[in-house]
Design an enzyme around this catalytic site. Structure first.
Site, mmCIF file in Angstrom:
data_model
loop_
_atom_site.group_PDB
_atom_site.id
_atom_site.type_symbol
_atom_site.label_atom_id
_atom_site.label_comp_id
_atom_site.label_asym_id
_atom_site.label_seq_id
_atom_site.Cartn_x
_atom_site.Cartn_y
_atom_site.Cartn_z
ATOM 1 N N TYR A 160 34.072 41.094 40.961
ATOM 2 C CA TYR A 160 34.670 40.793 39.662
ATOM 3 C C TYR A 160 36.139 40.381 39.880
ATOM 4 O O TYR A 160 36.861 41.061 40.647
ATOM 5 C CB TYR A 160 34.593 42.043 38.783
ATOM 6 C CG TYR A 160 35.321 41.910 37.472
ATOM 7 C CD1 TYR A 160 34.863 41.038 36.487
ATOM 8 C CD2 TYR A 160 36.472 42.641 37.222
ATOM 9 C CE1 TYR A 160 35.541 40.910 35.293
ATOM 10 C CE2 TYR A 160 37.155 42.516 36.027
ATOM 11 C CZ TYR A 160 36.684 41.645 35.064
ATOM 12 O OH TYR A 160 37.363 41.515 33.884
ATOM 13 N N LYS A 188 30.234 46.147 28.919
ATOM 14 C CA LYS A 188 29.139 45.192 29.110
ATOM 15 C C LYS A 188 27.825 45.786 28.596
ATOM 16 O O LYS A 188 27.715 46.092 27.440
ATOM 17 C CB LYS A 188 29.096 44.783 30.580
ATOM 18 C CG LYS A 188 30.481 44.456 31.182
ATOM 19 C CD LYS A 188 31.141 43.227 30.584
ATOM 20 C CE LYS A 188 32.613 43.075 30.935
ATOM 21 N NZ LYS A 188 32.942 43.092 32.344
HETATM 22 C C1 LIG Z 1 34.137 43.320 33.153
HETATM 23 C C2 LIG Z 1 33.978 43.915 34.493
HETATM 24 C C3 LIG Z 1 34.916 44.823 34.997
HETATM 25 C C4 LIG Z 1 36.184 45.192 34.265
HETATM 26 O O1 LIG Z 1 35.918 45.868 33.109
HETATM 27 P P1 LIG Z 1 36.848 45.832 31.780
HETATM 28 O O2 LIG Z 1 36.101 46.680 30.838
HETATM 29 O O3 LIG Z 1 36.960 44.399 31.374
HETATM 30 O O4 LIG Z 1 38.174 46.375 32.171
HETATM 31 C C5 LIG Z 1 34.659 45.382 36.242
HETATM 32 N N1 LIG Z 1 33.561 45.048 36.957
HETATM 33 C C6 LIG Z 1 32.654 44.169 36.502
HETATM 34 C C7 LIG Z 1 31.463 43.854 37.332
HETATM 35 C C8 LIG Z 1 32.828 43.566 35.260
HETATM 36 O O5 LIG Z 1 31.921 42.683 34.832
#
Ligand SMILES: *Cc1c(COP(=O)(O)O)cnc(C)c1O
Length: 379
Positions: free
Chosen positions: A99, A196
């Site tokens: 990420y 997510k």
């Molecule tokens: C979005 C995401 C993050 C970071 O998370 P936030 O909630 O945006 O701070 C970390 N790892 C993965 C795989 C992500 O998709």
């Protein structure tokens, strides 16, 4: 009890005072104490502890098969808390397909702070073993990776970590504990962006750490309170609500994604499709072994380069152009200029992220409507 049942009940018993079947939103900053140093129910201040957040933390621990869960204000706050287990001079081996925000955190915050970082080919456990040195304290991977959906062999890399005396951290955001439970495969710590799939409705930012390692848990919990990046009770409640339907949503995300990936693979305008559920995926067998499903994320390369990409994203109507993933609505993202812009052209070329790459987060709309949307945009 089984996953679906635990998602609805663990940490979420009816409210003892009123019988409310959903965990109340405890919108309070502080709590009455019986006497000095004797809080009534163990809660004294909401940065330190809050019943709504505690319910979420218990539910998350249960779903990942861990002893302890800790909730954070965002995924990167959760990652920060884990990286604070380390001290300047320590060495980290990270997978090379991460990420963008994790890469930024490692390289722009923790490298100047004194951490030493090496990157290893995510698909090759021997590359992790080769990168390990005497100061290696932590190995960090994400699987399936973002955006190329490569698979990291968790048991193999866990063995490398064990031999090195290092923690293995797995970012499990992409498929959620419904499809993959890294702690059961040998990982020490799981991190999530609960923004997510766990939240699942694109309406909240959050993060989590889950572990059965007592020492790591105590130190991360101390850091959670001391550094203070905690979620508010409403945000904790929204993620808790998302968890209840995780299994149903994920099955449907996957069903839609599998169908679309197959369609895209046959389409003459598409050069290549990346989806671990396709038998053409080079690590399909490994994916099927360590996950019980393949998730809802697809990446693909369009023939015709960037001009074709621009035309495609201008034409889709259901696939909304945007970052993030894992919500009920379908999204399309152009990693080279969105999620992975910070890598720069060289960093992207090194990692095989080409200028014609698109990433889909397949939502829960009817699959025929989604198919139609892709077809007309590919025309
Ligand atoms: C979005 C995401 C993050 C970071 O998370 P936030 O909630 O945006 O701070 C970390 N790892 C993965 C795989 C992500 O998709």
């Amino acid at each position: 009890m089984r996953f679906e049942t635990r998602a609805i009940h663990d940490g979420q018993a009816p409210d003892p005072r009123t019988g409310a079947v959903t965990v109340p939103v405890y919108q309070t900053s502080t709590y009455q104490q019986n006497a000095i140093g004797w809080p009534r129910e163990g809660f004294e201040y909401s940065r330190t502890g809050n019943p709504t957040r505690q319910a979420l933390e218990e539910a998350l621990a249960s779903l990942e098969g861990g002893k302890h869960g800790l909730a954070f204000a965002s995924g990167v706050a959760a990652s920060t808390a884990v990286l604070n287990l380390l001290k300047p001079g320590d060495h980290v081996v990270a997978g090379d397909d991460l990420y963008g925000g994790t890469y930024r955190l490692l390289d722009k915050i923790y490298r100047p702070w004194g951490l030493r970082i090496s990157y290893a080919d995510s698909t090759d456990p021997t590359a992790f073993a080769a990168a390990v040195c005497a100061e290696t304290r932590l190995i960090w991977v994400e699987t399936p990776t973002n955006p190329l959906l490569k698979i990291v062999d968790i048991p193999e890399v866990a063995e490398v970590a064990r031999k090195a005396g290092a923690w293995l951290v797995v970012d499990n955001t992409f498929v959620s504990p419904y499809f993959q439970r890294p702690l059961e495969l040998g990982a020490d710590i799981v991190v999530h962006s609960t923004t997510k799939y766990l939240g699942g409705h694109s309406d909240v930012i959050g993060g989590a750490v889950i572990t059965s390692d007592q020492d790591a848990w105590e130190r991360i919990k101390f850091y959670q309170n001391a550094a203070g990046a905690v979620p508010g009770p409403w945000d904790a409640w929204l993620i808790l609500r998302g968890l209840k339907t995780l299994s149903v949503r994920l099955r449907e995300h996957e069903r839609n994604a599998l169908k679309l990936a197959n369609r895209l693979e046959k389409h003459p305008a598409v050069e290549r499709v990346y989806y671990p559920g396709l038998t053409s995926h080079p690590q399909h067998t490994l994916a099927a072994k360590q996950m019980s499903g393949f998730g809802g994320m697809i990446s693909f390369e369009l023939k015709g380069g960037f001009p074709a990409v621009e035309r495609f994203v201008a034409k889709t109507t259901l696939f909304t152009l945007g970052e993030s993933l894992g919500g009920v609505e379908s999204l399309v993202c152009y990693p080279p200029q969105m999620t992975h812009a910070a890598l720069g052209p060289e960093g992207r070329a090194q990692r095989g992220i080409r200028d014609n790459l698109l990433r889909l987060s397949v939502g829960l709309e009817h699959v025929e409507d989604l198919e139609h949307d892709l077809e007309q945009a590919l025309e």
